[in-house]
Design a protein around this motif. Structure first.
Motif, PDB file in Angstrom:
ATOM      1  N   VAL A  20      44.484  -6.624  72.635  1.00  0.00           N
ATOM      2  CA  VAL A  20      44.325  -6.458  74.088  1.00  0.00           C
ATOM      3  C   VAL A  20      42.934  -5.938  74.414  1.00  0.00           C
ATOM      4  O   VAL A  20      42.276  -6.422  75.340  1.00  0.00           O
ATOM      5  CB  VAL A  20      45.397  -5.493  74.637  1.00  0.00           C
ATOM      6  N   ARG A  21      42.472  -4.961  73.655  1.00  0.00           N
ATOM      7  CA  ARG A  21      41.147  -4.390  73.894  1.00  0.00           C
ATOM      8  C   ARG A  21      40.056  -5.426  73.654  1.00  0.00           C
ATOM      9  O   ARG A  21      39.100  -5.520  74.435  1.00  0.00           O
ATOM     10  CB  ARG A  21      40.947  -3.182  72.969  1.00  0.00           C
ATOM     11  N   LEU A  22      40.202  -6.230  72.605  1.00  0.00           N
ATOM     12  CA  LEU A  22      39.207  -7.260  72.326  1.00  0.00           C
ATOM     13  C   LEU A  22      39.218  -8.322  73.408  1.00  0.00           C
ATOM     14  O   LEU A  22      38.178  -8.866  73.770  1.00  0.00           O
ATOM     15  CB  LEU A  22      39.467  -7.901  70.959  1.00  0.00           C
ATOM     16  N   ARG A  23      40.386  -8.602  73.950  1.00  0.00           N
ATOM     17  CA  ARG A  23      40.498  -9.599  75.017  1.00  0.00           C
ATOM     18  C   ARG A  23      39.759  -9.146  76.267  1.00  0.00           C
ATOM     19  O   ARG A  23      39.212  -9.961  77.011  1.00  0.00           O
ATOM     20  CB  ARG A  23      41.979  -9.843  75.346  1.00  0.00           C
ATOM     21  N   LYS A  68      32.852 -18.442  71.383  1.00  0.00           N
ATOM     22  CA  LYS A  68      33.445 -19.630  70.771  1.00  0.00           C
ATOM     23  C   LYS A  68      34.838 -19.865  71.354  1.00  0.00           C
ATOM     24  O   LYS A  68      35.509 -18.942  71.818  1.00  0.00           O
ATOM     25  CB  LYS A  68      33.539 -19.473  69.252  1.00  0.00           C
ATOM     26  N   PRO A  69      35.298 -21.124  71.335  1.00  0.00           N
ATOM     27  CA  PRO A  69      36.633 -21.436  71.889  1.00  0.00           C
ATOM     28  C   PRO A  69      37.762 -21.035  70.931  1.00  0.00           C
ATOM     29  O   PRO A  69      38.581 -21.856  70.521  1.00  0.00           O
ATOM     30  CB  PRO A  69      36.571 -22.955  72.090  1.00  0.00           C
ATOM     31  N   ILE A  70      37.760 -19.760  70.581  1.00  0.00           N
ATOM     32  CA  ILE A  70      38.788 -19.228  69.683  1.00  0.00           C
ATOM     33  C   ILE A  70      39.499 -18.105  70.426  1.00  0.00           C
ATOM     34  O   ILE A  70      38.853 -17.183  70.928  1.00  0.00           O
ATOM     35  CB  ILE A  70      38.161 -18.666  68.387  1.00  0.00           C
ATOM     36  N   PRO A  71      40.815 -18.156  70.519  1.00  0.00           N
ATOM     37  CA  PRO A  71      41.550 -17.072  71.208  1.00  0.00           C
ATOM     38  C   PRO A  71      41.216 -15.722  70.588  1.00  0.00           C
ATOM     39  O   PRO A  71      41.169 -15.576  69.363  1.00  0.00           O
ATOM     40  CB  PRO A  71      43.020 -17.445  70.974  1.00  0.00           C
ATOM     41  N   ARG A  72      40.986 -14.742  71.431  1.00  0.00           N
ATOM     42  CA  ARG A  72      40.587 -13.431  70.911  1.00  0.00           C
ATOM     43  C   ARG A  72      41.658 -12.761  70.055  1.00  0.00           C
ATOM     44  O   ARG A  72      41.315 -12.080  69.086  1.00  0.00           O
ATOM     45  CB  ARG A  72      40.142 -12.534  72.071  1.00  0.00           C
TER      46      ARG A  72
END
Length: 238
Positions: free
Chosen positions: A227-230, A87-91
């Motif tokens: 950061v890890r999720l990104r 989805k277009p949601i920032p991580r």
């Protein structure tokens, strides 16, 4: 914060079997407080022991572990996280929303019951209830940040979290004084000591150091998790 993700996460947490623990653990604390008050065994010393050893040392880390890992680990394990990641949601927004839900659950099922139990046991005497409430709150935030980053970084987050809470903080911390300086439990107790005037509450970590470490761990944990999720790819989530 993303309201949709928050709603889905809350619904998932309160709909799973693990949600029973969210209700059962604070219920035991409240029943114990009522029983002690009825029997007259609620002097300041006993009340401190109950709030410290049960609420702060046992209830808080277990509930934070359930909430911190539960808000995201199951979605990573079963691959459902891929639907959110596409989805277009920032991580970072996704991660901070998950963390906020975990903290909200800890407030509802650990912090509030601690306050109620403290008031049942001692009322406003020596600020004991307020002290443990604040200590539980700041400790809960730090615990959630640590357990969320563990959930994002490892599939063994629950095991690692239990080892930290039960082995490092409870076992090693009781026999190795130096380990207490690296204990969220002791930092939280230091905050409790600063808020409460009860002589029965003591901590071996200075308040200033404890406050700084709580903030550092909370911010660092949230940052590392984001950061890890990104860097987590949809393929790896599957």
């Amino acid at each position: 914060m993303n309201a949709t993700i928050a709603y889905i996460t809350f619904r998932g947490m309160l709909g799973r079997r693990r949600a029973l623990l969210l209700f059962m653990l604070p219920a035991v604390l409240l029943l114990l407080a009522v029983a002690l008050r009825i029997t007259g065994n609620n002097d300041l010393n006993i009340s401190t022991i109950v709030l410290q050893r049960f609420a702060l040392t046992t209830l808080l880390p277990l509930l934070a572990l359930i909430a911190g890992t539960g808000v995201i680990a199951p979605e990573i394990d079963d691959g459902q996280i891929m639907y959110i990641l596409t989805k277009p949601i920032p991580r970072p927004v996704i991660l901070l929303t998950k963390l906020a839900v975990a903290i909200a659950l800890v407030v509802a099922f650990a912090v509030v019951p601690t306050l109620v139990a403290g008031l049942i046991l001692t009322g406003g005497t020596a600020g004991l209830a307020a002290g443990f409430t604040v200590g539980t709150l700041v400790g809960g935030v730090a615990y959630c940040a640590v357990f969320v980053v563990l959930a994002v970084a490892s599939r063994n987050a629950v095991t690692i979290g239990l080892l930290y809470a039960l082995v490092w903080e409870t076992l090693i911390g009781n026999f190795a004084p130096g380990a207490r300086s690296l204990s969220i439990q002791q930092w939280s107790l230091s905050v409790t000591d600063a808020v409460s005037s009860a002589s029965t509450v003591t901590s071996e970590v200075a308040f200033g150091l404890a406050a700084v470490l709580l903030v550092v761990v909370s911010v660092l944990g949230a940052t590392l998790a984001a950061v890890r999720l990104r860097t987590l790819s949809v393929a790896s989530a599957e």
